[in-house]
Design an enzyme around this catalytic site. Structure first.
Site, mmCIF file in Angstrom:
data_model
loop_
_atom_site.group_PDB
_atom_site.id
_atom_site.type_symbol
_atom_site.label_atom_id
_atom_site.label_comp_id
_atom_site.label_asym_id
_atom_site.label_seq_id
_atom_site.Cartn_x
_atom_site.Cartn_y
_atom_site.Cartn_z
ATOM 1 C CB CYS A 177 61.065 -53.787 40.991
ATOM 2 S SG CYS A 177 61.351 -54.910 39.740
ATOM 3 C CB CYS A 207 61.410 -54.027 36.538
ATOM 4 S SG CYS A 207 60.484 -55.665 37.851
ATOM 5 C CG ASN A 210 67.560 -46.235 11.731
ATOM 6 O OD1 ASN A 210 66.996 -45.663 10.562
ATOM 7 N ND2 ASN A 210 68.975 -45.702 11.822
ATOM 8 C CB VAL A 270 60.168 -43.323 14.027
ATOM 9 C CG1 VAL A 270 58.898 -43.524 13.432
ATOM 10 C CG2 VAL A 270 60.203 -42.467 15.586
HETATM 11 C C1 LIG Z 1 59.052 -36.519 14.841
HETATM 12 C C2 LIG Z 1 58.174 -37.708 13.588
HETATM 13 C C3 LIG Z 1 57.558 -38.901 14.587
HETATM 14 C C4 LIG Z 1 56.787 -39.095 13.231
HETATM 15 N N1 LIG Z 1 56.097 -40.573 14.025
HETATM 16 C C5 LIG Z 1 55.390 -42.124 13.997
HETATM 17 C C6 LIG Z 1 54.590 -42.070 14.241
HETATM 18 O O1 LIG Z 1 54.102 -42.356 15.244
HETATM 19 N N2 LIG Z 1 53.780 -42.704 13.624
HETATM 20 C C7 LIG Z 1 53.410 -42.856 12.363
HETATM 21 O O2 LIG Z 1 52.646 -43.303 11.459
HETATM 22 N N3 LIG Z 1 54.359 -41.939 11.803
HETATM 23 C C8 LIG Z 1 55.062 -40.825 11.933
HETATM 24 N N4 LIG Z 1 55.316 -40.347 11.481
HETATM 25 C C9 LIG Z 1 55.630 -40.126 9.868
HETATM 26 C C10 LIG Z 1 56.839 -41.400 9.719
HETATM 27 O O3 LIG Z 1 58.050 -41.145 10.256
HETATM 28 C C11 LIG Z 1 57.251 -40.849 8.422
HETATM 29 O O4 LIG Z 1 58.185 -39.456 8.217
HETATM 30 C C12 LIG Z 1 56.194 -40.785 7.567
HETATM 31 O O5 LIG Z 1 55.991 -42.062 7.632
HETATM 32 C C13 LIG Z 1 57.270 -41.026 6.365
HETATM 33 O O6 LIG Z 1 57.787 -41.782 5.532
HETATM 34 P P1 LIG Z 1 59.648 -41.884 4.627
HETATM 35 O O7 LIG Z 1 59.448 -43.239 3.850
HETATM 36 O O8 LIG Z 1 58.948 -40.706 3.085
HETATM 37 O O9 LIG Z 1 60.741 -41.905 5.491
HETATM 38 P P2 LIG Z 1 61.016 -41.205 6.446
HETATM 39 O O10 LIG Z 1 61.070 -41.987 7.542
HETATM 40 O O11 LIG Z 1 59.711 -39.811 6.399
HETATM 41 O O12 LIG Z 1 62.273 -40.340 6.296
HETATM 42 C C14 LIG Z 1 62.256 -39.824 5.331
HETATM 43 C C15 LIG Z 1 64.110 -39.582 4.223
HETATM 44 O O13 LIG Z 1 65.188 -39.697 5.929
HETATM 45 C C16 LIG Z 1 66.063 -40.412 5.682
HETATM 46 N N5 LIG Z 1 66.468 -40.861 6.827
HETATM 47 C C17 LIG Z 1 65.334 -42.575 7.476
HETATM 48 N N6 LIG Z 1 66.001 -42.454 7.927
HETATM 49 C C18 LIG Z 1 67.083 -41.894 8.739
HETATM 50 C C19 LIG Z 1 67.409 -41.727 9.932
HETATM 51 N N7 LIG Z 1 67.756 -42.800 10.672
HETATM 52 N N8 LIG Z 1 68.656 -40.843 10.272
HETATM 53 C C20 LIG Z 1 68.639 -39.692 8.939
HETATM 54 N N9 LIG Z 1 67.806 -39.716 8.252
HETATM 55 C C21 LIG Z 1 66.635 -40.490 7.389
HETATM 56 C C22 LIG Z 1 65.905 -41.053 4.367
HETATM 57 O O14 LIG Z 1 66.441 -40.398 3.107
HETATM 58 C C23 LIG Z 1 63.839 -40.790 3.653
HETATM 59 O O15 LIG Z 1 63.592 -41.268 2.491
HETATM 60 C C24 LIG Z 1 56.269 -39.405 11.976
HETATM 61 C C25 LIG Z 1 56.916 -38.816 11.757
HETATM 62 C C26 LIG Z 1 57.891 -36.908 12.575
HETATM 63 C C27 LIG Z 1 58.878 -36.783 11.285
#
Ligand SMILES: Cc1cc2nc3c(=O)[nH]c(=O)nc-3n(C[C@H](O)[C@H](O)[C@H](O)COP(=O)(O)OP(=O)(O)OC[C@H]3O[C@@H](n4cnc5c(N)ncnc54)[C@H](O)[C@@H]3O)c2cc1C
Ligand SMILES: *[C@@H]1O[C@H](CO)[C@@H](O)[C@H](O)[C@H]1NC(C)=O
Ligand SMILES: *[C@@H]1O[C@H](CO)[C@@H](O)[C@H](O)[C@H]1NC(C)=O
Ligand SMILES: *[C@@H]1O[C@H](CO)[C@@H](O)[C@H](O)[C@H]1NC(C)=O
Ligand SMILES: *[C@@H]1O[C@H](CO)[C@@H](O)[C@H](O)[C@H]1NC(C)=O
Ligand SMILES: *[C@@H]1O[C@H](CO)[C@@H](O)[C@H](O)[C@H]1NC(C)=O
Ligand SMILES: *[C@@H]1O[C@H](CO)[C@@H](O)[C@H](O)[C@H]1NC(C)=O
Length: 707
Positions: A76, A79, A483, A485
């Site tokens: 739909c 939806c 963001n 994620v």
């Molecule tokens: C493509 C991808 C998909 C993922 N999917 C999953 C998932 O489905 N489930 C899961 O558990 N983990 C997932 N991960 C891992 C997760 O996203 C984090 O990388 C991991 O948990 C480590 O987190 P972190 O605190 O180091 O910060 P991260 O999220 O790894 O960020 C690293 C650094 O990037 C900078 N940053 C943060 N947000 C942004 C932004 N919006 N734009 C630009 N820079 C930014 C900050 O300086 C941050 O310290 C994924 C990683 C990748 C690369």
């Protein structure tokens, strides 16, 4: 006897045909099953509970949270148009889950249609509200003419919660405005670490929204106070509505200073107060403990910095460990690798030594004409070096250090690397708008060790990556997906309590990026965000501290690699040898898919290993499983609780637990039942084949026996 013979042959043929039909069926079913599981407008990643006939009882009946259920049909148009709003609403009210949860059911899916009929659904989309602890005969209350925007729906949810009388959701804090008497008595008992008061007008929802945003956090109470509470207003000299006043134990109320007087800003500031922690999560260790507690030496760093050391570590890990999971790279994986190295060669703003290495590797890859590339050849090309070009070995996390070895590290550096690459592509203008994003997508798809991550990324990419038409849009696209994620993972067990997942950049890193739009909703100023990203991920902003000196790298690489032993030139290094060769071999032998080799999914313990700082992707993945299991567990109704402790999920406690873990780790109930179905089908096929053979044997025997 040609007749009989041909008759028998045709019988045999029929039997064989039956077998191959079955096989075909099996293959078809195999191909279709992921589609069926992912059909519908929502997936497991959307923080929406997906209702099925099997879960109606456990989700809708006697749930301790109130539920807002969307009945939709995937075909739909309304939806489809409404689904982004529903997803955004789920993201926006993520913190409210213990009190109120969002549910969706696809009535177009044949199995579900009976449920929708039972609830008397006539049109799509329909919303129904189920108060907490709804009985088994409850049909929910219809919500007619509901708003089609997040703000309106959020307010609707609050009004609906307030309609509860005797069965107030246990996890939901009081939402009504506080009186002076109440505040005074709270202050006198002095029991709360923090008391936050949101002063507002009667029609404002900010106070209630902030209260719900903090419901999963302990050590803080939030109450709304109406402007009409004159005495309190004059006592605190409140002039602005809304405004927030905060009182810490043993002190007086002071105004909370935020960028904008709006919900997001209050919630963000309050959730990050010292001592305020998410309940059910371990309290963050102090940085003192952090430094002494981890095995590797802690490298102090600045959170607003981008460290070259993380990026070089990402390259090392991806090229020497992750890609090495395939002994032969061919087909789409080879294309993915080619474009990865080509994008790196073009855009990576590395040290001259590394840049030269990437460029020569790129040239080498391009000259490789065969359809298959054995990893050993790639590795030889990678490690072959002369006086000027080399890729440092080992990992040294700096900005990606986690407070525990299984936090952060590699995945953090992958994000950082690709953000950097999108920004560099924009600065140099050397490639098409989608080149870096496609490269990332293909790398994720073919190599990234965390399969759930790549699946989720693929979903996001499928949704709207193709709408990117400019290099600057690619930068923004990746930022927004990251963001998304972060939002999904906030509060997850895989989150490092020291580095909570936030909507990035936070106001203290970029004030101008944040604003509000009508209704006090938070709004990103995208032009400012782009400007910020361009400076944050610029080549000039890269911090070069903690890097191994070029001469040392070249010296080490010059020597032939001894297996199983440290090369002598590396003893003087600051860190223990991060990647002893034998360990890499071990990584090489592992398949790329999720591995459940580790006996305990929930054990936080690392395998006994020499102290190294290679990110253990394995533990990252198992963390991920666990996080998912815990994340999903509260949704199954019966196990719902706010304070899920890691120890609660002991896989040794029987099949039900395993089921939870299984279900939690991305297998839906449907997947499991399909598995059972396949099992049955394959048994039948085997049986069929057995019968075929038997038949054939008997035929042979009869033939022999014929005169
Ligand atoms: C493509 C991808 C998909 C993922 N999917 C999953 C998932 O489905 N489930 C899961 O558990 N983990 C997932 N991960 C891992 C997760 O996203 C984090 O990388 C991991 O948990 C480590 O987190 P972190 O605190 O180091 O910060 P991260 O999220 O790894 O960020 C690293 C650094 O990037 C900078 N940053 C943060 N947000 C942004 C932004 N919006 N734009 C630009 N820079 C930014 C900050 O300086 C941050 O310290 C994924 C990683 C990748 C690369
Ligand atoms: C509903 O759940 C509560 C606890 O959450 C329990 O005490 C009560 O007995 C349940 N009621 C029914 C009818 O199952
Ligand atoms: C709180 O305010 C009162 C007067 O309003 C003052 O006397 C007292 O010192 C203040 N207490 C603190 C801890 O600031
Ligand atoms: C609440 O704060 C107090 C004091 O800061 C602290 O001792 C306590 O551990 C905190 N509670 C939680 C659950 O962290
Ligand atoms: C951590 O190490 C520092 C010195 O490196 C020391 O002063 C401090 O007491 C240690 N803290 C703990 C909790 O061991
Ligand atoms: C690089 O990081 C280190 C450690 O965090 C810091 O002391 C230094 O000032 C940073 N250098 C630059 C140029 O920002
Ligand atoms: C080293 O290798 C790089 C890239 O392969 C090449 O450009 C350079 O000329 C080589 N230098 C020497 C001294 O061989």
């Amino acid at each position: 006897r040609p007749n009989r013979c041909s008759h028998r042959t045709s019988q045999r043929k029929m039997a064989w045909r039956g077998c191959s039909t079955l096989r075909l069926l099996l293959i078809r079913a195999c191909l279709l099953c992921p589609l069926a599981a992912e059909a519908g407008l929502y997936s497991s990643a959307d923080q929406v509970v997906l209702l099925t006939p099997d879960t109606v009882a456990s989700v809708l009946r006697n749930n301790s949270a109130a539920l807002l259920v969307e009945f939709y049909a995937s075909w739909c148009g309304h939806c489809v148009a409404f689904s982004p709003v529903w997803k955004a609403l789920a993201r926006d009210t993520r913190e409210w889950k213990p009190a109120v949860d969002l549910v969706a059911i696809d009535c177009a899916f044949e199995e579900n249609s009976r449920v929708c009929r039972d609830f008397g659904i006539a049109g799509y989309p329909s919303l129904k509200f189920f108060p907490a602890h709804s009985g088994s005969d409850s049909k929910g209350s219809d919500i007619k003419g509901f708003p089609r925007d997040v703000l309106g729906l959020r307010h609707l949810i609050i009004r609906k919660i307030e309609e509860h009388h005797d069965s107030w959701p246990p996890a939901c804090p009081p939402l009504e405005a506080a009186s002076k008497a109440e505040i005074d008595s709270t202050v006198q008992t002095n029991s709360m670490e923090y008391l936050a008061l949101v002063f507002e007008t009667e029609d404002s929802y900010v106070g209630r929204e902030v209260t719900l945003d903090l419901l999963q956090f302990s050590n803080i109470t939030v109450r709304r106070v109406l402007k009409s509470e004159r005495e309190l207003v004059s006592e605190l000299e409140v002039t602005d509505f809304p405004s927030c006043y905060l009182r810490r134990r043993d002190s007086n109320f002071t105004r909370l200073h935020v960028l904008n007087e709006a919900r997001t800003f209050y919630s963000y500031a309050l959730q990050r107060l010292p001592g305020v922690v998410r309940s059910g999560k371990s309290k963050p260790v102090t940085s003192d403990l952090l430094q002494n507690g981890t095995q590797v030496q802690w490298r102090p760093f600045d959170r607003s910095g981008v460290y070259m050391s993380d990026l070089e570590s990402a390259l090392h890990y991806s090229l020497r460990v992750e890609v090495a999971a395939r002994s032969v790279i061919a087909g789409p994986a080879l294309d993915a690798l080619r474009s990865y190295i080509s994008v790196l060669a073009k855009n990576f703003p590395g040290r001259p030594m590394v840049k030269r290495k990437l460029q020569s590797l790129d040239a080498w890859m391009k000259s490789w004409e065969e359809g298959e590339l054995p990893y050993s050849s790639l590795r030889a090309a990678l490690d072959q070096s002369n006086q000027t070009a080399a890729l440092p070995r080992g990992v040294r996390w700096v900005g990606c250090q986690g407070s525990r070895p299984h936090f952060r590290g590699y995945p953090c550096s992958v994000w950082t690397l690709f953000h950097l690459l999108t920004v560099q592509a924009l600065e140099t203008g050397s490639s098409g708008p989608l080149e870096v994003l496609w490269t990332m997508r293909r790398y994720m798809h073919n190599f990234f060790g965390c399969r759930y991550c790549s699946t989720h990324f693929e979903q996001m990419a499928e949704e709207n990556m193709d709408s990117v038409s400019m290099l600057s849009e690619a930068v923004i696209w990746l930022w927004a997906r990251h963001n998304q994620v972060n939002n999904r993972l906030a509060g997850d067990l895989s989150e490092d309590p020291h580095f909570p997942k936030i909507q990035w950049p936070p106001p203290d890193q970029c004030r101008e990026c944040h604003g509000v739009k009508g209704g006090g909703e938070h709004a990103w100023n995208q032009a400012q965000v782009l400007a910020f990203l361009r400076s944050h991920y610029s080549a000039q902003h890269l911090n070069m501290t903690y890097l191994e000196k070029e001469v040392e790298v070249l010296e080490v690489l010059e020597q032939p690699q001894e297996h199983g032993k440290r090369s002598p030139g590396r003893n003087g290094r600051e860190t223990p040898d991060p990647a002893p060769p034998e360990q890499e071999e071990e990584e090489v032998q592992k398949p790329a898919l999720p591995r459940l080799r580790r006996s305990s999914i929930v054990s936080l313990r690392m395998r006994e290993r020499p102290p190294d700082d290679i990110v253990d992707l394995d533990s990252f993945i198992s963390e991920h499983y666990k996080a998912k299991a815990v994340h999903r567990a509260p949704l199954s109704g019966r196990i719902r609780q706010v304070d899920l402790q890691p120890g609660d999920l002991d896989p040794g406690r029987g099949a039900r637990r395993w089921m939870t873990v299984l279900l939690g780790s991305g297998f839906s109930g449907l997947d499991v039942s399909l598995c059972v179905l396949f099992y049955l089908l394959s048994t039948m096929c085997l049986l069929g084949m057995y019968l075929c053979f038997k038949l054939r044997c008997r035929l042979r025997r009869t033939k022999v026996a014929l005169p």
